[in-house]
Enzyme design. Structure first.
Site, short mmCIF file in Angstrom:
data_model
loop_
_atom_site.label_atom_id
_atom_site.label_comp_id
_atom_site.label_asym_id
_atom_site.label_seq_id
_atom_site.Cartn_x
_atom_site.Cartn_y
_atom_site.Cartn_z
N LYS A 52 -1.01 18.11 1.78
CA LYS A 52 -0.34 16.73 1.33
C LYS A 52 0.45 17.01 0.20
CE LYS A 52 -4.53 14.37 3.10
NZ LYS A 52 -5.42 13.16 2.68
N TYR A 100 -1.60 7.45 10.47
CA TYR A 100 -2.92 6.94 9.90
C TYR A 100 -3.47 5.72 10.48
CZ TYR A 100 -3.70 10.69 6.48
OH TYR A 100 -4.11 12.05 5.72
N ASN A 118 -5.99 14.49 -2.07
CA ASN A 118 -7.24 15.56 -1.73
C ASN A 118 -6.42 16.87 -1.03
OD1 ASN A 118 -6.76 14.26 0.52
ND2 ASN A 118 -8.82 13.61 0.74
N HIS A 177 -5.13 17.74 4.91
CA HIS A 177 -5.60 17.06 6.19
C HIS A 177 -6.04 17.99 7.16
CE1 HIS A 177 -5.90 14.09 9.43
NE2 HIS A 177 -4.92 15.03 9.92
N GLU A 217 -2.57 14.23 17.10
CA GLU A 217 -1.77 14.66 15.92
C GLU A 217 -0.84 15.52 15.90
OE1 GLU A 217 -5.34 13.07 12.89
OE2 GLU A 217 -4.73 15.16 12.78
#
Ligand code: UDP
Ligand code: MG
Length: 139
Positions: free
Chosen positions: A11, A51, A114, A117, A128
């Site tokens: 990320k 998302y 965080n 993913h 995805e």
């Protein structure tokens, strides 16, 4: 164990924090093979599409802003039981709850920022992977 493919994203927070190399080092040490990779800055729309499942959550706006805020490394990882194993190596969504030595324990700075993913199931992995890569891009 079945060989699986899963989608991972380093990320924007972890790219910005210069953790790409350390994260790939951990993934390769855990026997994940990179079968496709691309550094991209998602548009807000692309982040919203990715998302979709979280569109009604209170964090959706902030999450999609964050995910489109800078370059991210999207990768397809392959290996034995790759989907569940990646989730283990990532650690819990909230880094405060992530086990020692997991990627989120090491590099996340909060529940939103965080670091990584990983797809959560075979159906989401297929969706995805197709969201970012075409068949000819998978080595
Ligand atoms: N997220 C957040 N606040 C929350 C839960 C999730 O900002 O309370 C963000 C976080 O970046 C997380 C992403 O939304 O990685 C997707 O949430 P999910 O529950 O799918 O967690 P993951 O599968 O990434 O562990
Ligand atoms: Mg998820």
């Amino acid at each position: 164990m079945a060989i699986e493919r899963t989608l991972s994203i380093v990320k924007p927070d972890a790219v910005e924090g210069h953790h790409v190399g350390d994260i790939i080092k951990i993934l390769e040490a855990r026997q994940f093979r990179i079968v496709a990779a691309r550094l991209i800055q998602l548009t807000k729309r692309e982040a919203q599409g990715f998302y979709q499942v979280h569109r009604s959550k209170p964090f959706f706006e902030s999450l999609t802003e964050f995910m489109s805020s800078g370059p991210a490394l999207v990768m397809v990882l392959e290996g034995d039981n790759a989907i569940a194993r990646l989730r283990e190596v990532m650690g819990a969504t909230d880094p405060a709850k992530a086990a020692p030595g997991t990627i989120r324990n090491l590099f996340a700075t909060g529940i939103e920022h965080n670091a990584i993913h990983g797809s959560d199931a075979p159906e989401t992995a297929a969706y995805e992977i197709g969201y970012f890569f075409s068949g000819v891009e998978l080595t």
